[in-house]
Design a protein around this motif. Structure first.
Motif, mmCIF file in Angstrom:
data_model
loop_
_atom_site.group_PDB
_atom_site.id
_atom_site.type_symbol
_atom_site.label_atom_id
_atom_site.label_comp_id
_atom_site.label_asym_id
_atom_site.label_seq_id
_atom_site.Cartn_x
_atom_site.Cartn_y
_atom_site.Cartn_z
ATOM 1 N N LYS A 12 0.832 -1.212 0.000
ATOM 2 C CA LYS A 12 0.000 0.000 0.000
ATOM 3 C C LYS A 12 0.866 1.260 0.000
ATOM 4 O O LYS A 12 0.598 2.203 -0.738
ATOM 5 N N LEU A 13 1.913 1.255 0.829
ATOM 6 C CA LEU A 13 2.751 2.446 0.950
ATOM 7 C C LEU A 13 3.684 2.626 -0.242
ATOM 8 O O LEU A 13 3.855 3.741 -0.723
ATOM 9 N N GLY A 14 4.299 1.560 -0.701
ATOM 10 C CA GLY A 14 5.292 1.677 -1.753
ATOM 11 C C GLY A 14 6.573 2.285 -1.200
ATOM 12 O O GLY A 14 6.710 2.520 0.006
ATOM 13 N N ARG A 15 7.513 2.561 -2.073
ATOM 14 C CA ARG A 15 8.813 3.098 -1.639
ATOM 15 C C ARG A 15 8.685 4.514 -1.106
ATOM 16 O O ARG A 15 9.223 4.850 -0.049
ATOM 17 N N ARG A 16 7.989 5.348 -1.841
ATOM 18 C CA ARG A 16 7.859 6.747 -1.427
ATOM 19 C C ARG A 16 7.009 6.879 -0.169
ATOM 20 O O ARG A 16 7.322 7.645 0.734
ATOM 21 N N GLY A 17 5.937 6.107 -0.099
ATOM 22 C CA GLY A 17 5.070 6.150 1.071
ATOM 23 C C GLY A 17 5.777 5.660 2.318
ATOM 24 O O GLY A 17 5.583 6.208 3.411
ATOM 25 N N ALA A 18 6.604 4.622 2.182
ATOM 26 C CA ALA A 18 7.359 4.125 3.331
ATOM 27 C C ALA A 18 8.306 5.200 3.852
ATOM 28 O O ALA A 18 8.427 5.407 5.064
ATOM 29 N N PHE A 19 8.964 5.909 2.934
ATOM 30 C CA PHE A 19 9.848 7.005 3.333
ATOM 31 C C PHE A 19 9.065 8.092 4.065
ATOM 32 O O PHE A 19 9.486 8.571 5.121
ATOM 33 N N LEU A 20 7.913 8.469 3.509
ATOM 34 C CA LEU A 20 7.097 9.500 4.144
ATOM 35 C C LEU A 20 6.587 9.046 5.518
ATOM 36 O O LEU A 20 6.532 9.849 6.447
ATOM 37 N N ALA A 21 6.229 7.782 5.645
ATOM 38 C CA ALA A 21 5.745 7.266 6.926
ATOM 39 C C ALA A 21 6.841 7.326 7.984
ATOM 40 O O ALA A 21 6.607 7.773 9.118
ATOM 41 N N ILE A 22 8.031 6.880 7.625
ATOM 42 C CA ILE A 22 9.156 6.914 8.575
ATOM 43 C C ILE A 22 9.456 8.349 8.970
ATOM 44 O O ILE A 22 9.633 8.663 10.145
ATOM 45 N N LEU A 23 9.515 9.227 7.990
ATOM 46 C CA LEU A 23 9.809 10.637 8.253
ATOM 47 C C LEU A 23 8.712 11.284 9.102
ATOM 48 O O LEU A 23 9.005 12.056 10.020
ATOM 49 N N GLY A 24 7.464 10.957 8.800
ATOM 50 C CA GLY A 24 6.346 11.527 9.559
ATOM 51 C C GLY A 24 6.372 11.108 11.022
ATOM 52 O O GLY A 24 6.155 11.934 11.914
ATOM 53 N N VAL A 25 6.640 9.840 11.273
ATOM 54 C CA VAL A 25 6.733 9.367 12.653
ATOM 55 C C VAL A 25 7.899 10.054 13.365
ATOM 56 O O VAL A 25 7.773 10.502 14.510
ATOM 57 N N GLY A 26 9.036 10.151 12.678
ATOM 58 C CA GLY A 26 10.206 10.797 13.275
ATOM 59 C C GLY A 26 9.968 12.261 13.610
ATOM 60 O O GLY A 26 10.312 12.726 14.704
ATOM 61 N N ALA A 112 23.110 24.189 10.909
ATOM 62 C CA ALA A 112 22.314 24.557 9.727
ATOM 63 C C ALA A 112 22.681 23.677 8.537
ATOM 64 O O ALA A 112 21.795 23.175 7.826
ATOM 65 N N ILE A 113 23.976 23.452 8.333
ATOM 66 C CA ILE A 113 24.408 22.597 7.228
ATOM 67 C C ILE A 113 23.920 21.169 7.448
ATOM 68 O O ILE A 113 23.505 20.489 6.506
ATOM 69 N N TRP A 114 23.933 20.715 8.707
ATOM 70 C CA TRP A 114 23.429 19.372 9.022
ATOM 71 C C TRP A 114 21.949 19.255 8.665
ATOM 72 O O TRP A 114 21.537 18.278 8.033
ATOM 73 N N TYR A 115 21.144 20.242 9.048
ATOM 74 C CA TYR A 115 19.720 20.219 8.695
ATOM 75 C C TYR A 115 19.527 20.268 7.182
ATOM 76 O O TYR A 115 18.669 19.584 6.621
ATOM 77 N N LEU A 116 20.321 21.092 6.503
ATOM 78 C CA LEU A 116 20.157 21.249 5.058
ATOM 79 C C LEU A 116 20.577 20.001 4.280
ATOM 80 O O LEU A 116 19.998 19.710 3.235
ATOM 81 N N THR A 117 21.557 19.265 4.785
ATOM 82 C CA THR A 117 22.006 18.073 4.065
ATOM 83 C C THR A 117 21.247 16.825 4.489
ATOM 84 O O THR A 117 20.664 16.131 3.658
ATOM 85 N N SER A 118 21.232 16.529 5.779
ATOM 86 C CA SER A 118 20.646 15.262 6.230
ATOM 87 C C SER A 118 19.129 15.301 6.315
ATOM 88 O O SER A 118 18.500 14.251 6.429
ATOM 89 N N HIS A 119 18.550 16.467 6.246
ATOM 90 C CA HIS A 119 17.088 16.558 6.276
ATOM 91 C C HIS A 119 16.563 17.073 4.931
ATOM 92 O O HIS A 119 15.952 16.331 4.180
ATOM 93 N N VAL A 120 16.818 18.341 4.663
ATOM 94 C CA VAL A 120 16.267 18.963 3.459
ATOM 95 C C VAL A 120 16.773 18.268 2.196
ATOM 96 O O VAL A 120 15.982 17.912 1.310
ATOM 97 N N GLY A 121 18.071 18.023 2.114
ATOM 98 C CA GLY A 121 18.634 17.373 0.931
ATOM 99 C C GLY A 121 18.087 15.977 0.711
ATOM 100 O O GLY A 121 17.732 15.601 -0.408
ATOM 101 N N VAL A 122 18.002 15.199 1.771
ATOM 102 C CA VAL A 122 17.494 13.829 1.653
ATOM 103 C C VAL A 122 16.015 13.838 1.260
ATOM 104 O O VAL A 122 15.578 13.031 0.431
#
Length: 146
Positions: A12-26, A112-122
């Motif tokens: 049901k989730l697929g690859r993109r949905g699984a990523f969004l689910a993990i990110l949403g919970v986090g 800021a660079i950490w947020y921009l790379t490991s969060h925003v970039g990913v």
């Protein structure tokens, strides 16, 4: 029975949905942590000048729930989830960048660079990942020569 339910959820989730689910919970958990035990406001003066970190926690929680909800929608309509996922880390990166510029928090540039790379970039990379990979090229058949 648990494995069957997990396979159905994965399908049901697929690859993109699984990523969004993990990110949403986090993100939701990160926001709740600000409510339960707010950290110091080192480098977040820009945010705390508007309201307390407890109030900013709701940005993480709301966007986390929105991201989690978007995991359940069809591919192509999940863009809102990626947009919601981008909001909190972008705001935090901006606050830390301003803290460096104003001289309030010298370590803020690294954060800021950490947020921009490991969060925003990913998140931006994951938004471009197709749901299904391109199938492999067909292999030539071995058969009788004509």
């Amino acid at each position: 029975m648990g494995c069957r339910a997990a396979r159905r959820l994965q399908k049901k989730l697929g690859r993109r949905g699984a990523f969004l689910a993990i990110l949403g919970v986090g993100q939701t958990c990160w926001g709740i942590s600000f409510l339960v035990d707010p950290p110091g406001d080192h480098g977040l003066t820009l945010l705390t000048s508007v309201c307390s970190l407890r109030h900013w926690a709701w940005l993480w929680i709301g966007c986390g729930i929105g991201t989690l909800a978007a995991a359940l929608v069809k591919v192509g309509r999940d863009w809102l989830g990626f947009l919601a996922a981008l909001a909190p880390p972008t705001v935090w990166a901006l606050a830390y960048t301003v803290a460096v510029i104003t001289g309030d928090y010298s370590r803020g540039g690294f954060v800021a660079i950490w947020y921009l790379t490991s969060h925003v970039g990913v998140i931006m990379w994951a938004a471009t990942v197709p749901e299904y990979s391109v199938p492999p090229a067909p292999r030539p058949r071995r058969g009788k020569a004509a």
